[in-house]
Design a protein around this motif. Sequence first.
Motif, PDB file in Angstrom:
ATOM      1  N   ALA A  15       0.833  -1.206   0.000  1.00  0.00           N
ATOM      2  CA  ALA A  15       0.000   0.000   0.000  1.00  0.00           C
ATOM      3  C   ALA A  15       0.868   1.257   0.000  1.00  0.00           C
ATOM      4  CB  ALA A  15      -0.942  -0.008   1.198  1.00  0.00           C
ATOM      5  N   TYR A  16       1.953   1.248   0.769  1.00  0.00           N
ATOM      6  CA  TYR A  16       2.858   2.397   0.761  1.00  0.00           C
ATOM      7  C   TYR A  16       3.541   2.536  -0.595  1.00  0.00           C
ATOM      8  CZ  TYR A  16       1.966   3.082   5.662  1.00  0.00           C
ATOM      9  OH  TYR A  16       1.331   3.338   6.857  1.00  0.00           O
ATOM     10  N   ALA A  17       3.909   1.416  -1.211  1.00  0.00           N
ATOM     11  CA  ALA A  17       4.506   1.470  -2.546  1.00  0.00           C
ATOM     12  C   ALA A  17       3.518   2.038  -3.556  1.00  0.00           C
ATOM     13  CB  ALA A  17       4.960   0.071  -2.968  1.00  0.00           C
ATOM     14  N   ARG A  18       2.248   1.670  -3.447  1.00  0.00           N
ATOM     15  CA  ARG A  18       1.229   2.185  -4.358  1.00  0.00           C
ATOM     16  C   ARG A  18       1.130   3.707  -4.241  1.00  0.00           C
ATOM     17  NH1 ARG A  18      -4.717   0.311  -3.236  1.00  0.00           N
ATOM     18  NH2 ARG A  18      -3.483  -1.417  -2.438  1.00  0.00           N
ATOM     19  N   SER A  19       1.194   4.204  -3.014  1.00  0.00           N
ATOM     20  CA  SER A  19       1.115   5.650  -2.807  1.00  0.00           C
ATOM     21  C   SER A  19       2.353   6.359  -3.338  1.00  0.00           C
ATOM     22  CB  SER A  19       0.927   5.955  -1.324  1.00  0.00           C
ATOM     23  OG  SER A  19       0.938   7.348  -1.092  1.00  0.00           O
ATOM     24  N   VAL A  20       3.533   5.835  -3.014  1.00  0.00           N
ATOM     25  CA  VAL A  20       4.785   6.503  -3.376  1.00  0.00           C
ATOM     26  C   VAL A  20       5.090   6.372  -4.866  1.00  0.00           C
ATOM     27  CG1 VAL A  20       7.297   6.459  -3.040  1.00  0.00           C
ATOM     28  CG2 VAL A  20       5.763   6.261  -1.066  1.00  0.00           C
ATOM     29  N   GLU A  21       4.935   5.193  -5.409  1.00  0.00           N
ATOM     30  CA  GLU A  21       5.355   4.928  -6.786  1.00  0.00           C
ATOM     31  C   GLU A  21       4.236   5.118  -7.803  1.00  0.00           C
ATOM     32  OE1 GLU A  21       8.862   1.679  -5.976  1.00  0.00           O
ATOM     33  OE2 GLU A  21       6.804   0.921  -6.058  1.00  0.00           O
ATOM     34  N   GLY A  22       3.012   5.222  -7.337  1.00  0.00           N
ATOM     35  CA  GLY A  22       1.876   5.372  -8.238  1.00  0.00           C
ATOM     36  C   GLY A  22       1.584   6.819  -8.554  1.00  0.00           C
ATOM     37  N   ALA A  23       0.328   7.083  -8.978  1.00  0.00           N
ATOM     38  CA  ALA A  23      -0.053   8.417  -9.429  1.00  0.00           C
ATOM     39  C   ALA A  23      -1.211   9.005  -8.623  1.00  0.00           C
ATOM     40  CB  ALA A  23      -0.426   8.387 -10.905  1.00  0.00           C
ATOM     41  N   MET A  24      -1.753   8.257  -7.675  1.00  0.00           N
ATOM     42  CA  MET A  24      -2.935   8.714  -6.972  1.00  0.00           C
ATOM     43  C   MET A  24      -2.620   9.844  -6.011  1.00  0.00           C
ATOM     44  SD  MET A  24      -3.592   5.771  -4.083  1.00  0.00           S
ATOM     45  CE  MET A  24      -3.745   4.460  -5.275  1.00  0.00           C
ATOM     46  N   THR A  25      -3.645  10.639  -5.702  1.00  0.00           N
ATOM     47  CA  THR A  25      -3.523  11.669  -4.686  1.00  0.00           C
ATOM     48  C   THR A  25      -4.888  11.887  -4.025  1.00  0.00           C
ATOM     49  OG1 THR A  25      -2.636  13.875  -4.171  1.00  0.00           O
ATOM     50  CG2 THR A  25      -3.947  13.679  -6.182  1.00  0.00           C
ATOM     51  N   GLY A  26      -4.851  12.329  -2.786  1.00  0.00           N
ATOM     52  CA  GLY A  26      -6.095  12.591  -2.050  1.00  0.00           C
ATOM     53  C   GLY A  26      -6.829  11.330  -1.636  1.00  0.00           C
ATOM     54  N   LYS A  27      -6.137  10.214  -1.540  1.00  0.00           N
ATOM     55  CA  LYS A  27      -6.780   8.937  -1.239  1.00  0.00           C
ATOM     56  C   LYS A  27      -6.360   8.399   0.126  1.00  0.00           C
ATOM     57  CE  LYS A  27      -8.621   8.651  -5.355  1.00  0.00           C
ATOM     58  NZ  LYS A  27     -10.069   8.866  -5.539  1.00  0.00           N
ATOM     59  N   VAL A  28      -7.275   7.729   0.786  1.00  0.00           N
ATOM     60  CA  VAL A  28      -6.973   6.926   1.969  1.00  0.00           C
ATOM     61  C   VAL A  28      -7.003   5.476   1.508  1.00  0.00           C
ATOM     62  CG1 VAL A  28      -7.673   6.250   4.281  1.00  0.00           C
ATOM     63  CG2 VAL A  28      -7.931   8.630   3.558  1.00  0.00           C
ATOM     64  N   ILE A  29      -5.855   4.843   1.512  1.00  0.00           N
ATOM     65  CA  ILE A  29      -5.723   3.461   1.018  1.00  0.00           C
ATOM     66  C   ILE A  29      -5.988   2.526   2.186  1.00  0.00           C
ATOM     67  CG2 ILE A  29      -4.192   1.798  -0.088  1.00  0.00           C
ATOM     68  CD1 ILE A  29      -2.529   4.282  -1.040  1.00  0.00           C
ATOM     69  N   ILE A  30      -7.111   1.839   2.135  1.00  0.00           N
ATOM     70  CA  ILE A  30      -7.505   0.941   3.213  1.00  0.00           C
ATOM     71  C   ILE A  30      -6.915  -0.433   2.977  1.00  0.00           C
ATOM     72  CG2 ILE A  30      -9.474  -0.216   4.297  1.00  0.00           C
ATOM     73  CD1 ILE A  30     -11.114   2.318   3.717  1.00  0.00           C
ATOM     74  N   VAL A  31      -6.276  -0.979   4.009  1.00  0.00           N
ATOM     75  CA  VAL A  31      -5.726  -2.347   3.932  1.00  0.00           C
ATOM     76  C   VAL A  31      -6.413  -3.157   5.007  1.00  0.00           C
ATOM     77  CG1 VAL A  31      -3.665  -3.786   3.922  1.00  0.00           C
ATOM     78  CG2 VAL A  31      -3.501  -1.359   3.255  1.00  0.00           C
ATOM     79  N   GLU A  32      -7.295  -4.092   4.585  1.00  0.00           N
ATOM     80  CA  GLU A  32      -7.974  -4.926   5.556  1.00  0.00           C
ATOM     81  C   GLU A  32      -8.191  -6.312   5.015  1.00  0.00           C
ATOM     82  OE1 GLU A  32     -11.488  -2.725   6.434  1.00  0.00           O
ATOM     83  OE2 GLU A  32     -12.424  -3.142   4.517  1.00  0.00           O
TER      84      GLU A  32
END
Length: 199
Positions: free
Chosen positions: A182-199
């Motif tokens: 999930a951290y890699a998706r945030s750092v290496e991806g293109a999204m912004t303004g998102k709360v990435i839920i991991v459950e």
Amino acid sequence: MRIIVVGAEGDIGKAACKELGSRHEIIRAGRSSGDVRVDMADRASVEAMYAKCGAVDAVISTAGNVHFARLGEYTEETFMLGLRHKVMGQVNLVLAGLAIVSEGGSFTLTSGVLDREPIRMGVAGAAANGAVGGFVLGAAIEMPRGLRLNAVSPGLLDVSVPRYGRWFPGHEPVSSKRVGLAYARSVEGAMTGKVIIVE
């Protein structure tokens, strides 16, 4: 990329570092350990961290204290602990880093499961998590220089069960590997303004 990970020695921080460390330079930061010391709740300490680290491409925060107590046992001071550390501490990282992080870089903060799946004695954590999510949503549309801002909101990590499992009855632990991704998706991806839920 050069990535600062604040709270790198905690369970969540280790998951983020493990996933990203093979591809990027990780600068580990914490109050009492790491490559550089920082107290997120102290803006001057955050500014000193950035001055010491120099140019970076991303900042990850996996830190933030909250006080756990029964609702009627909270005082203003004990409740404010989470707001000062987990909320304002992470806000400080963003505000002080707006001119430091490279153009097109990112900030990834950490909230958690409690604002959607509350537990007894966890109201301050729930409030702090909700505030972090609200900050990400509101601030992302004003980020300068193409900077991105997200948060990761993990459930109880598998490696954390021996210490914290009794506080989370009936919660299915999430894998550290998935949290790191999930951290890699945030750092290496293109999204912004998102709360990435991991459950």
